[in-house]
Design an enzyme around this catalytic site. Structure first.
Site, PDB file in Angstrom:
ATOM      1  N   GLY A  83       8.408  39.809  11.243  1.00 64.25           N
ATOM      2  CA  GLY A  83       8.689  39.054  11.780  1.00 64.25           C
ATOM      3  C   GLY A  83       9.184  38.557  12.957  1.00 64.25           C
ATOM      4  N   ASP A 112      12.773  35.827  11.178  1.00 66.92           N
ATOM      5  CA  ASP A 112      12.152  34.984  11.135  1.00 66.92           C
ATOM      6  C   ASP A 112      12.866  33.867  10.010  1.00 66.92           C
ATOM      7  OD1 ASP A 112      12.078  36.265   8.795  1.00 66.92           O
ATOM      8  OD2 ASP A 112       9.415  36.413  10.000  1.00 66.92           O
ATOM      9  N   ASP A 142      15.385  33.212   3.364  1.00 70.41           N
ATOM     10  CA  ASP A 142      14.072  32.209   1.883  1.00 70.41           C
ATOM     11  C   ASP A 142      15.284  32.670   0.491  1.00 70.41           C
ATOM     12  OD1 ASP A 142      12.735  32.254   0.004  1.00 70.41           O
ATOM     13  OD2 ASP A 142      11.031  32.726   0.220  1.00 70.41           O
ATOM     14  N   LYS A 144      14.516  28.828   4.971  1.00 70.43           N
ATOM     15  CA  LYS A 144      14.147  27.502   3.640  1.00 70.43           C
ATOM     16  C   LYS A 144      15.333  27.395   2.406  1.00 70.43           C
ATOM     17  CE  LYS A 144       9.600  29.777   2.800  1.00 70.43           C
ATOM     18  NZ  LYS A 144       9.050  30.230   2.101  1.00 70.43           N
ATOM     19  N   PHE A 148       5.569  27.942   1.010  1.00 72.95           N
ATOM     20  CA  PHE A 148       5.060  29.065   1.971  1.00 72.95           C
ATOM     21  C   PHE A 148       4.615  28.551   3.696  1.00 72.95           C
ATOM     22  CE2 PHE A 148       2.559  33.225   3.042  1.00 72.95           C
ATOM     23  CZ  PHE A 148       3.372  33.627   2.927  1.00 72.95           C
ATOM     24  N   ASP A 150       4.102  35.908   8.345  1.00 69.77           N
ATOM     25  CA  ASP A 150       2.326  36.570   7.943  1.00 69.77           C
ATOM     26  C   ASP A 150       2.135  35.934   6.594  1.00 69.77           C
ATOM     27  OD1 ASP A 150       4.506  38.826   6.716  1.00 69.77           O
ATOM     28  OD2 ASP A 150       2.620  38.874   6.130  1.00 69.77           O
ATOM     29  N   ARG A 183       0.258  35.816  12.613  1.00 73.77           N
ATOM     30  CA  ARG A 183       1.553  36.198  13.198  1.00 73.77           C
ATOM     31  C   ARG A 183       1.453  36.243  14.505  1.00 73.77           C
ATOM     32  NH1 ARG A 183       4.910  39.449  10.286  1.00 73.77           N
ATOM     33  NH2 ARG A 183       4.436  41.517   9.308  1.00 73.77           N
TER      34      ARG A 183
HETATM   35  P1  IMP Z   1      14.561  36.875   1.496  1.00 75.62           P
HETATM   36  O1  IMP Z   1      15.360  37.726   1.300  1.00 75.62           O
HETATM   37  O2  IMP Z   1      14.089  36.100  -0.192  1.00 75.62           O
HETATM   38  O3  IMP Z   1      15.516  35.544   2.158  1.00 75.62           O
HETATM   39  O4  IMP Z   1      13.203  36.535   2.486  1.00 75.62           O
HETATM   40  C1  IMP Z   1      13.291  37.133   3.733  1.00 75.62           C
HETATM   41  C2  IMP Z   1      11.728  37.638   3.747  1.00 75.62           C
HETATM   42  O5  IMP Z   1      10.463  37.107   3.406  1.00 75.62           O
HETATM   43  C3  IMP Z   1      11.556  37.077   5.311  1.00 75.62           C
HETATM   44  O6  IMP Z   1      12.114  37.608   6.245  1.00 75.62           O
HETATM   45  C4  IMP Z   1      10.040  36.879   5.652  1.00 75.62           C
HETATM   46  O7  IMP Z   1       9.106  38.461   6.447  1.00 75.62           O
HETATM   47  C5  IMP Z   1       9.664  36.853   4.220  1.00 75.62           C
HETATM   48  N1  IMP Z   1       9.323  35.797   3.718  1.00 75.62           N
HETATM   49  C6  IMP Z   1       9.313  34.783   2.849  1.00 75.62           C
HETATM   50  N2  IMP Z   1       9.259  33.451   2.759  1.00 75.62           N
HETATM   51  C7  IMP Z   1       8.327  33.558   3.653  1.00 75.62           C
HETATM   52  C8  IMP Z   1       7.258  32.662   4.447  1.00 75.62           C
HETATM   53  O8  IMP Z   1       6.947  31.277   4.340  1.00 75.62           O
HETATM   54  N3  IMP Z   1       6.188  33.123   4.748  1.00 75.62           N
HETATM   55  C9  IMP Z   1       5.854  34.555   5.687  1.00 75.62           C
HETATM   56  N4  IMP Z   1       6.907  34.967   5.625  1.00 75.62           N
HETATM   57  C10 IMP Z   1       8.156  34.884   4.478  1.00 75.62           C
HETATM   58 MG    MG Z   2      11.033  38.718   7.810  1.00 72.33          MG
END
Ligand code: IMP
Ligand code: MG
Length: 197
Positions: free
Chosen positions: A55, A111, A114, A142, A163, A170, A176
């Site tokens: 991403g 990118d 979350d 987020k 989202f 993506d 993307r």
């Molecule tokens: P985390 O481990 O929950 O912080 O998630 C991180 C990864 O989840 C990011 O690097 C993205 O690849 C994917 N991700 C989280 N939220 C989104 C979103 O809203 N759209 C697309 N990809 C997301």
């Molecule tokens: Mg990512």
């Protein structure tokens, strides 16, 4: 962006509706600011930017061109949460970094943060290589979804817990290549993936 909701551009990706949330000019303007901040913070020693695939590739490319001091680049790739209905939070490395980062200034480039579990895992892993310093640059945060305390040094935009796609991000691998960020109006229902790497 126009105030009139009817005029907000909307797109459909894999059957889901998204609306324009951050346009190209807004994104590029903010990235210039981040590049200037990083350039000020690393006047002496070239930092190495570590992009998190897939991403972050687009943000990394623009961020690097906004940095005016010497800098290097490398990549790592994490496993996706896969098709799990609920994020397991369990990640592992699919591709390790190639560069030797011992005693180097590292900037992890993502990118989106979350839950923060991927970033927490990355920061833990990188410490094993004894870098001189580690900072984080994430295009999106987020913040309401983040479950672990993280040092986020350079944040492009704080966004609600919805989202998003575009600019490297993506939905089922599509979206993307969009130049802007688009957001889903409603939270993803249970049974849909929250995203892939
Ligand atoms: P985390 O481990 O929950 O912080 O998630 C991180 C990864 O989840 C990011 O690097 C993205 O690849 C994917 N991700 C989280 N939220 C989104 C979103 O809203 N759209 C697309 N990809 C997301
Ligand atoms: Mg990512």
């Amino acid at each position: 962006m126009k105030d009139n909701a009817a005029e907000i551009p909307r797109i459909t990706v894999r059957g889901e509706r998204f609306r324009l949330y951050l346009d190209e000019d807004t994104i590029q303007h903010r990235i210039q600011e981040l590049g200037e901040a990083i350039s000020r913070d690393y006047p002496d020693e070239p930092p190495i930017l570590i992009g998190v695939l897939n991403g972050a590739f687009m943000f990394l490319a623009d961020l690097m061109r906004a940095i005016t001091v010497d800098c290097e680049v490398d990549f790592l790739k994490l496993s996706s949460y896969g098709a799990a209905k609920v994020s397991s939070g369990k990640v592992y490395e699919l591709k390790k970094i190639d560069a030797n980062i011992e005693n180097r200034h590292v900037i992890v480039v993502e990118d989106i943060v979350d839950t923060g579990l991927s970033m927490q895992y990355i920061l833990d892993r990188l410490q094993a290589y004894n870098p001189r310093s580690v900072r984080v640059a994430t295009f999106l945060h987020k913040y309401e979804a983040t479950r672990v305390p993280l040092p986020l040094d350079y944040v492009g935009f704080r966004i609600p817990n919805l989202f998003v796609i575009g600019y490297g991000l993506d939905y089922g691998q599509l979206g993307r290549n969009l130049r802007s960020i688009y957001i889903m109006d409603e939270p993803l229902s249970d049974g849909q993936e929250s995203g892939s790497k």
